[in-house]
Design an enzyme around this catalytic site. Structure first.
Site, PDB file in Angstrom:
ATOM      1  N   ARG A   1      47.643  -7.757 -54.089  1.00 18.08           N
ATOM      2  CA  ARG A   1      48.310  -8.879 -53.452  1.00 18.08           C
ATOM      3  C   ARG A   1      48.562 -10.007 -54.445  1.00 18.08           C
ATOM      4  NH1 ARG A   1      46.340 -13.242 -50.022  1.00 18.08           N
ATOM      5  NH2 ARG A   1      47.881 -13.797 -48.437  1.00 18.08           N
TER       6      ARG A   1
ATOM      7  N   ASN B   1      57.009 -13.672 -47.043  1.00 16.44           N
ATOM      8  CA  ASN B   1      55.555 -13.500 -47.019  1.00 16.44           C
ATOM      9  C   ASN B   1      54.954 -13.347 -48.408  1.00 16.44           C
ATOM     10  OD1 ASN B   1      54.852 -13.551 -44.215  1.00 16.44           O
ATOM     11  ND2 ASN B   1      55.957 -11.625 -43.977  1.00 16.44           N
TER      12      ASN B   1
ATOM     13  N   ARG C   1      54.145 -12.070 -29.686  1.00 19.13           N
ATOM     14  CA  ARG C   1      53.617 -10.749 -29.320  1.00 19.13           C
ATOM     15  C   ARG C   1      52.396 -10.877 -28.430  1.00 19.13           C
ATOM     16  NH1 ARG C   1      54.296  -8.586 -35.555  1.00 19.13           N
ATOM     17  NH2 ARG C   1      56.441  -7.800 -35.347  1.00 19.13           N
TER      18      ARG C   1
ATOM     19  N   HIS D   1      49.056 -16.190 -41.267  1.00 15.92           N
ATOM     20  CA  HIS D   1      49.902 -15.065 -40.878  1.00 15.92           C
ATOM     21  C   HIS D   1      49.540 -13.898 -41.786  1.00 15.92           C
ATOM     22  CE1 HIS D   1      53.217 -12.560 -39.735  1.00 15.92           C
ATOM     23  NE2 HIS D   1      53.711 -12.574 -40.961  1.00 15.92           N
TER      24      HIS D   1
END
Length: 305
Positions: free
Chosen positions: A91, A123, A154, A178
Site C-alpha cells: 500500500r 483512493n 450501503r 474509507h
C-alpha cells in the site's frame, strides 16, 4: 433564456469509468453546470464528453472536454484520477505513486480559483485528500473527499431491507477511514428519533454480518465486472451539488476534524464554502478503540507527505 450554465464543475480523470459516471450523474441529476471532462488521455476525455453531451439536450447542464487550466478556474474540481494497486503491491508504494499523480494534477491546475472546492474521490481517499490540500494551497475547509458516503449508503440500504424504512430516514454512519479500518457507529444510529438497535426488527440481527457484507460488496462487484463506478459516481455528483447549491446537508465525507487533527471520514455539513461544520459523534468504548485504530492508520501515512 440563457444557455450558459451558472456553475462549472470539472472532473479530473473524466476519461475513466469513475470520472465518466460522475459526469453523467451530474447531467442526469439536472445540475445546472458546465461539466468539463479533463484527462491526460485526450482521446478518452473527448469520447466521454461527446457521449455524455448526447444526454444533456433535455437537461440544464452541458458537457465538453476541457483543459487543466480551465479546470483550475472551476467552482468544484472533482478528482477521480489515480494509480491502481498492482497485485501484491504494498500500500505504501501505491500511495507514493498517487502522491506524484495528485501533486502533478494540482500543479497543472494552477492558478486555482481561490473560491474553488476540491472533491477527492481517488483512493486511499482520506490520505489523498490531505495530500491534495497540502499541494493545492487551498484552505482545509475547501478540500474534501468522498469519504465513507458510499459505504454509509450501503449500510442504510441494508438496514432499510431489514426495517422496511426508507434509507433516507435511517441515520447511521460508517466512520473513521474509507477502507479496512472503517467501522459502524451503531451506538449513535437512530431511526424515528429512537436508537436503531431498539427497533423491533433489529432484534437478533447479525450486526457483524451486515458490516462484513458492506466491506465485501466492492470486491464482489470488481470480481464480476472489473470495477465499481455507478455508486461512487452518484455520490460524488450529490456532493458537488451540495457544494454548488449551499444545501448545508450532512454527509460522512473526508474532512479535516480539528479535534483529531487530521483528515478522516466523519459527518460534516457541506455548503458553498466547503465544510461548514463537523460533528462530534458519540461513540461507545469499543467504537472509540476502532476510531483510534483508524486515526493511527491515517496519520501514520499522512505524516510522511
Amino acid at each position: 433564456m440563457s444557455t450558459i450554465p451558472r456553475h462549472r464543475v470539472s472532473v479530473i480523470g473524466g476519461g475513466g469509468n469513475v470520472g465518466a459516471a460522475t459526469a453523467f450523474a451530474l447531467i442526469a441529476k439536472g445540475v445546472p453546470a458546465e461539466v468539463l471532462i479533463v484527462d491526460v488521455v485526450d482521446k478518452a476525455a473527448e469520447g466521454q464528453a461527446l457521449d455524455i453531451s448526447d444526454s444533456a439536450f433535455m437537461m440544464p447542464g452541458t458537457c465538453r472536454k476541457g483543459s487543466f487550466k480551465e479546470a483550475g478556474q472551476s467552482d468544484v474540481i472533482i478528482v477521480t484520477a489515480g494509480a491502481r494497486q498492482h497485485p501484491g503491491e504494498p500500500r505504501s508504494n501505491l500511495i507514493d505513486r498517487n502522491y506524484k499523480i495528485i501533486k502533478s494534477i494540482m500543479d497543472s491546475l494552477q492558478p486555482i480559483k481561490p473560491s474553488a472546492k476540491i472533491l477527492m474521490v481517488s483512493n486511499p481517499v482520506d490520505v489523498l485528500t490531505d495530500i491534495a490540500q497540502k499541494t493545492s494551497g487551498l484552505p482545509r475547509r475547501q478540500v474534501i473527499g468522498s469519504g465513507t458516503y458510499l459505504d454509509t449508503g450501503r449500510l442504510r440500504s441494508a438496514l432499510s431491507d431489514i426495517t422496511q424504512v426508507s434509507p433516507t430516514s435511517i441515520h447511521a454512519y460508517m466512520l473513521g477511514e474509507h477502507g479496512d479500518n472503517q467501522f459502524t457507529g451503531w451506538s449513535s444510529a437512530r431511526i424515528g428519533g429512537r436508537p436503531l438497535l431498539e427497533h423491533p426488527k433489529m432484534q437478533g440481527v447479525d450486526l457483524d454480518g451486515i458490516y462484513s457484507n458492506i466491506q465485501q460488496k466492492a470486491y464482489v462487484i470488481i470480481d464480476a465486472k472489473g470495477s465499481t463506478y455507478y455508486g461512487i459516481g452518484i455520490c460524488a455528483a450529490t456532493l458537488a451539488e451540495a457544494l454548488l447549491n449551499n444545501t448545508s446537508q450532512v454527509f460522512p465525507v473526508t474532512n479535516y476534524v480539528e479535534t483529531y487533527e487530521c483528515y478522516m471520514s466523519w459527518p460534516a455539513a457541506i455548503g458553498s464554502d466547503g465544510v461548514e461544520q463537523s460533528f462530534d459523534v458519540k461513540l461507545n468504548g469499543e467504537e472509540s478503540k476502532k476510531l483510534d485504530k483508524a486515526l493511527a492508520a491515517i496519520k501514520s501515512v499522512s505524516s510522511k507527505y
